[in-house]
Design a protein around this motif. Structure first.
Motif, PDB file in Angstrom:
ATOM      1  N   LEU A   1       0.825  -1.210   0.000  1.00 50.06           N
ATOM      2  CA  LEU A   1       0.000   0.000   0.000  1.00 50.06           C
ATOM      3  C   LEU A   1       0.859   1.260   0.000  1.00 50.06           C
ATOM      4  CD1 LEU A   1      -2.870  -0.959   2.484  1.00 50.06           C
ATOM      5  CD2 LEU A   1      -3.081  -0.548   0.026  1.00 50.06           C
ATOM      6  N   ALA A   2       1.947   1.235   0.775  1.00 44.94           N
ATOM      7  CA  ALA A   2       2.833   2.399   0.826  1.00 44.94           C
ATOM      8  C   ALA A   2       3.492   2.639  -0.526  1.00 44.94           C
ATOM      9  CB  ALA A   2       3.902   2.191   1.904  1.00 44.94           C
ATOM     10  N   VAL A   3       3.968   1.564  -1.177  1.00 45.60           N
ATOM     11  CA  VAL A   3       4.617   1.703  -2.486  1.00 45.60           C
ATOM     12  C   VAL A   3       3.617   2.205  -3.521  1.00 45.60           C
ATOM     13  CG1 VAL A   3       5.676   0.418  -4.382  1.00 45.60           C
ATOM     14  CG2 VAL A   3       6.432   0.017  -2.031  1.00 45.60           C
ATOM     15  N   MET A   4       2.394   1.672  -3.495  1.00 44.32           N
ATOM     16  CA  MET A   4       1.376   2.112  -4.452  1.00 44.32           C
ATOM     17  C   MET A   4       1.039   3.590  -4.252  1.00 44.32           C
ATOM     18  SD  MET A   4       0.571  -0.248  -6.543  1.00 44.32           S
ATOM     19  CE  MET A   4       1.193  -1.919  -6.693  1.00 44.32           C
ATOM     20  N   ALA A   5       0.962   4.019  -2.986  1.00 49.71           N
ATOM     21  CA  ALA A   5       0.670   5.426  -2.712  1.00 49.71           C
ATOM     22  C   ALA A   5       1.791   6.326  -3.222  1.00 49.71           C
ATOM     23  CB  ALA A   5       0.464   5.626  -1.208  1.00 49.71           C
ATOM     24  N   VAL A   6       3.043   5.898  -3.005  1.00 48.86           N
ATOM     25  CA  VAL A   6       4.183   6.699  -3.474  1.00 48.86           C
ATOM     26  C   VAL A   6       4.190   6.773  -4.996  1.00 48.86           C
ATOM     27  CG1 VAL A   6       6.699   6.727  -3.646  1.00 48.86           C
ATOM     28  CG2 VAL A   6       5.606   6.275  -1.445  1.00 48.86           C
ATOM     29  N   MET A   7       3.942   5.633  -5.685  1.00 46.27           N
ATOM     30  CA  MET A   7       3.928   5.629  -7.147  1.00 46.27           C
ATOM     31  C   MET A   7       2.809   6.513  -7.690  1.00 46.27           C
ATOM     32  SD  MET A   7       4.807   1.608  -7.931  1.00 46.27           S
ATOM     33  CE  MET A   7       4.918   1.792  -9.696  1.00 46.27           C
ATOM     34  N   PHE A   8       1.650   6.491  -7.021  1.00 47.55           N
ATOM     35  CA  PHE A   8       0.541   7.348  -7.459  1.00 47.55           C
ATOM     36  C   PHE A   8       0.907   8.815  -7.317  1.00 47.55           C
ATOM     37  CE2 PHE A   8      -3.377   9.718  -6.476  1.00 47.55           C
ATOM     38  CZ  PHE A   8      -4.080   9.493  -7.653  1.00 47.55           C
ATOM     39  N   LEU A   9       1.517   9.185  -6.197  1.00 53.18           N
ATOM     40  CA  LEU A   9       1.891  10.584  -5.980  1.00 53.18           C
ATOM     41  C   LEU A   9       2.992  11.010  -6.951  1.00 53.18           C
ATOM     42  CD1 LEU A   9       1.853  10.709  -2.072  1.00 53.18           C
ATOM     43  CD2 LEU A   9       0.185  11.708  -3.644  1.00 53.18           C
ATOM     44  N   LEU A  10       3.941  10.109  -7.236  1.00 48.56           N
ATOM     45  CA  LEU A  10       4.996  10.443  -8.188  1.00 48.56           C
ATOM     46  C   LEU A  10       4.429  10.668  -9.583  1.00 48.56           C
ATOM     47  CD1 LEU A  10       7.887   8.000  -7.193  1.00 48.56           C
ATOM     48  CD2 LEU A  10       7.787  10.468  -6.834  1.00 48.56           C
ATOM     49  N   GLY A  11       3.291  10.021  -9.865  1.00 45.88           N
ATOM     50  CA  GLY A  11       2.659  10.194 -11.166  1.00 45.88           C
ATOM     51  C   GLY A  11       2.209  11.621 -11.435  1.00 45.88           C
ATOM     52  N   PHE A  12       2.057  12.429 -10.381  1.00 44.44           N
ATOM     53  CA  PHE A  12       1.691  13.836 -10.570  1.00 44.44           C
ATOM     54  C   PHE A  12       2.847  14.621 -11.197  1.00 44.44           C
ATOM     55  CE2 PHE A  12      -1.540  12.557  -7.703  1.00 44.44           C
ATOM     56  CZ  PHE A  12      -2.578  13.457  -7.801  1.00 44.44           C
ATOM     57  N   PHE A  13       4.081  14.130 -11.020  1.00 48.97           N
ATOM     58  CA  PHE A  13       5.248  14.922 -11.407  1.00 48.97           C
ATOM     59  C   PHE A  13       6.173  14.236 -12.414  1.00 48.97           C
ATOM     60  CE2 PHE A  13       4.122  15.656  -6.935  1.00 48.97           C
ATOM     61  CZ  PHE A  13       3.710  16.974  -7.008  1.00 48.97           C
ATOM     62  N   LEU A  14       6.190  12.895 -12.425  1.00 49.79           N
ATOM     63  CA  LEU A  14       7.142  12.177 -13.252  1.00 49.79           C
ATOM     64  C   LEU A  14       6.433  11.342 -14.305  1.00 49.79           C
ATOM     65  CD1 LEU A  14       9.624  10.859 -10.513  1.00 49.79           C
ATOM     66  CD2 LEU A  14       9.731  13.010 -11.783  1.00 49.79           C
ATOM     67  N   GLU A  15       7.149  11.008 -15.386  1.00 49.62           N
ATOM     68  CA  GLU A  15       6.614  10.133 -16.414  1.00 49.62           C
ATOM     69  C   GLU A  15       6.656   8.680 -15.931  1.00 49.62           C
ATOM     70  OE1 GLU A  15       8.462  10.597 -20.189  1.00 49.62           O
ATOM     71  OE2 GLU A  15       8.513  12.777 -20.063  1.00 49.62           O
ATOM     72  N   PHE A  16       5.826   7.838 -16.582  1.00 43.22           N
ATOM     73  CA  PHE A  16       5.738   6.440 -16.163  1.00 43.22           C
ATOM     74  C   PHE A  16       7.086   5.735 -16.283  1.00 43.22           C
ATOM     75  CE2 PHE A  16       5.335   6.076 -20.714  1.00 43.22           C
ATOM     76  CZ  PHE A  16       5.906   4.852 -21.029  1.00 43.22           C
ATOM     77  N   LEU A  17       7.860   6.043 -17.345  1.00 43.30           N
ATOM     78  CA  LEU A  17       9.122   5.352 -17.560  1.00 43.30           C
ATOM     79  C   LEU A  17      10.113   5.676 -16.449  1.00 43.30           C
ATOM     80  CD1 LEU A  17       9.968   3.407 -19.767  1.00 43.30           C
ATOM     81  CD2 LEU A  17      11.082   5.292 -20.942  1.00 43.30           C
ATOM     82  N   GLU A  18      10.108   6.927 -15.999  1.00 48.66           N
ATOM     83  CA  GLU A  18      10.982   7.326 -14.899  1.00 48.66           C
ATOM     84  C   GLU A  18      10.614   6.560 -13.630  1.00 48.66           C
ATOM     85  OE1 GLU A  18      10.421  11.525 -14.620  1.00 48.66           O
ATOM     86  OE2 GLU A  18      10.524  11.732 -16.784  1.00 48.66           O
ATOM     87  N   ILE A  19       9.310   6.430 -13.345  1.00 50.80           N
ATOM     88  CA  ILE A  19       8.873   5.729 -12.136  1.00 50.80           C
ATOM     89  C   ILE A  19       9.244   4.257 -12.212  1.00 50.80           C
ATOM     90  CG2 ILE A  19       6.885   5.166 -10.703  1.00 50.80           C
ATOM     91  CD1 ILE A  19       5.516   7.677 -11.797  1.00 50.80           C
ATOM     92  N   VAL A  20       9.007   3.636 -13.378  1.00 52.08           N
ATOM     93  CA  VAL A  20       9.324   2.214 -13.535  1.00 52.08           C
ATOM     94  C   VAL A  20      10.800   1.959 -13.296  1.00 52.08           C
ATOM     95  CG1 VAL A  20       9.477   0.331 -15.213  1.00 52.08           C
ATOM     96  CG2 VAL A  20       7.404   1.690 -15.078  1.00 52.08           C
ATOM     97  N   LEU A  21      11.644   2.796 -13.878  1.00 53.96           N
ATOM     98  CA  LEU A  21      13.078   2.520 -13.866  1.00 53.96           C
ATOM     99  C   LEU A  21      13.779   3.036 -12.617  1.00 53.96           C
ATOM    100  CD1 LEU A  21      13.733   3.235 -17.632  1.00 53.96           C
ATOM    101  CD2 LEU A  21      13.712   1.023 -16.496  1.00 53.96           C
TER     102      LEU A  21
END
Length: 525
Positions: free
Chosen positions: A407-427
């Motif tokens: 849940l914590a990782v999913m919340a962080v990934m969702f919040l990062l989606g406001f600022f970063l592209e998907f490829l940046e988050i994945v990698l």
């Protein structure tokens, strides 16, 4: 290092050079202070070599080529116009057409930018002219364009599948399993298919509800713009080519006939043949003959043993081999004609279509691989500082065990989606957290399923294209939307679709079988 990286990314610096440059700078600073073992950077060349020899990632430029070819040849445009005429006579018919076309384009291209721009240019003016509410029209287009991230084949699923596969093996090694199971991109494709279709169903249900509850915001097309008597035949002709391509590409992966890279090659060739056929339907014989020869070759290979290196070849196999050579020659002829025809054709700027497609493919693929290499250096330096140990300890100490950590990782990934592209988050995020999550035990025993985790992450990342202020789909749509459409209307329009995506994510959380059932049926895993 992490804070500096995110600050530079949000400031607009190029992603690949930000990741690599910041990591290298902090590695040198740490080495000067005696806090970082500089010899660790010696592993970078091996990492780069592993990336460039990774057969899974060969699929990336081929799928990009397929998507760009379909977009440049205006096959997507034909499909959208035919679908709009066929269903536009019903309330809300245009937005439902956009969603269906978005799903078909997702399954045949997986390129978000091309889909959003194409539908924004073609469908948005028609919907606004017909009286559709700007928020509903723009939200539907942006959401339909992002389906290419969850419906396979998808660039994000290829990159994510590669990362999840590596993380799963590392997690098993750390748990003492030295004969680890593997998870490939084809399992992730199979796992993402049903959740992607569920998401399409949620979009359609929402649009039907809006058309019923607020008919003024989604009116039917005027009678003058409704489909004529031949609309059904036109729609069928427009649908046939993309559907056949989807079956050839996705079907060959799911049933095990081809690897993702091989299927991407099929898709690239198929898209070129479709483009050539559309450009000159009167001289379609070589293209049709080549496509038919390819299908016959696949069937022949399933029915007969076509190997030549045998001491004794039965008569039936020998006849099949001779026929296979003839079919291969026919396929080469059709392929040569298709590429020549696409090369002779000119785009809106007067350039050969084939050259324009090749250039776009090169630019996009180079960008993706540069980011992959920069992210590898970032992960290497982060591990050199012990960042992965700190993150593992933090996640392990969270209340709820594996559930709380996920849940914590999913919340962080969702919040990062406001600022970063998907490829940046994945990698950046996945290589660090995925091995940690896959090592944890879920309540009741057992480990976290890697396919389910990968699909959860993919669906979560899909929201990064829609979440304001930096969602890429919003930028694409803002660039082609008429000036009278306010940016705030686009933000309001995507908000319900972000909510639907989060609802689908919650459904997947409580019904993991949506992601794991099809891979178990197909691969017994």
């Amino acid at each position: 290092m992490v804070v500096s990286t995110f600050a530079l990314l949000m400031a607009g610096f190029p992603v690949a050079f930000t990741l690599a440059g910041t990591s290298l700078a902090f590695a040198l600073l740490g080495a000067a202070a005696g806090a970082f073992p500089l010899g660790l950077l010696g592993a970078l060349p091996q990492n780069i070599y592993a990336i460039m020899t990774n057969e899974v990632l060969v699929a990336v430029p081929l799928f990009v080529f397929m998507g760009v070819m379909l977009e440049r040849s205006r096959i997507a445009e034909d499909l959208l116009l035919s679908m709009g005429r066929a269903f536009g006579g019903r309330p809300g018919g245009l937005v439902r057409s956009v969603t269906i076309v978005g799903a078909l384009l997702a399954a045949s291209t997986g390129v978000v930018g091309a889909t959003v721009v194409t539908m924004g240019l073609l469908a948005l003016p028609t919907m606004l002219r017909s009286g559709y509410a700007p928020a509903l029209a723009t939200g539907s287009i942006a959401a339909a364009g992002t389906l290419g991230q969850i419906i396979p084949p998808s660039i994000v699923l290829i990159v994510l599948g590669d990362q999840i596969g590596i993380a799963y093996q590392n997690a098993q090694f750390e748990k003492g399993v030295f004969d680890p199971e593997t998870v490939g991109v084809n399992e992730l494709f199979a796992g993402a298919l049903l959740p992607g279709l569920v998401l399409v169903g949620l979009y359609l249900a929402y649009q039907m509800a809006i058309a019923h509850l607020r008919p003024a915001s989604a009116p039917a097309l005027p009678a003058a713009e409704e489909a004529g008597p031949g609309a059904g035949r036109t729609l069928l002709r427009s649908l046939l080519a993309p559907v056949l391509l989807v079956v050839a590409v996705l079907g060959s992966i799911l049933v095990g006939l081809a690897t993702p890279a091989e299927a991407a090659g099929i898709g690239a060739l198929g898209a070129t043949m479709l483009a050539a056929h559309r450009m000159d339907r009167r001289r379609a014989t070589p293209i049709v003959a080549g496509a038919a020869a390819f299908g016959a070759l696949v069937l022949l290979a399933r029915l007969f043993d076509l190997r030549l290196q045998r001491s004794a070849v039965p008569a039936a196999d020998l006849a099949a081999i001779v026929l296979a050579f003839a079919l291969a020659a026919l396929l080469v002829w059709g392929t040569a004609v298709a590429f020549a025809r696409v090369h002779r054709a000119r785009d809106a700027d007067g350039r050969p279509v084939l050259a324009a497609v090749a250039r776009s493919t090169m630019v996009i693929s180079a960008m993706i691989f540069a980011i992959v290499i920069g992210a590898r250096l970032f992960s290497l330096v982060l591990r050199g500082y012990g960042g992965d140990d700190w993150i593992e300890a933090f996640l392990a100490d969270l209340p709820g065990g594996a559930t709380g950590a996920i849940l914590a990782v999913m919340a962080v990934m969702f919040l990062l989606g406001f600022f970063l592209e998907f490829l940046e988050i994945v990698l950046i995020v996945v290589p660090v957290v995925a091995p940690i999550l896959l090592k944890l035990d879920v309540p009741g025993g057992g480990a976290v399923d890697p396919v389910w985790l990968g699909v959860m992450m993919a669906m979560n990342l899909q929201t990064s294209f829609l979440t304001p202020p930096f969602g890429l789909a919003l930028f694409y749509l803002r660039g082609v939307a008429p000036r009278e459409v306010a940016t705030l209307a686009i933000y309001r329009g995507v908000a319900p679709f972000v909510g639907l995506q989060l609802g689908a994510l919650l459904l997947l959380w409580y019904l993991p079988g949506l992601a794991t059932w099809l891979p178990e049926v197909l691969y017994g895993e």
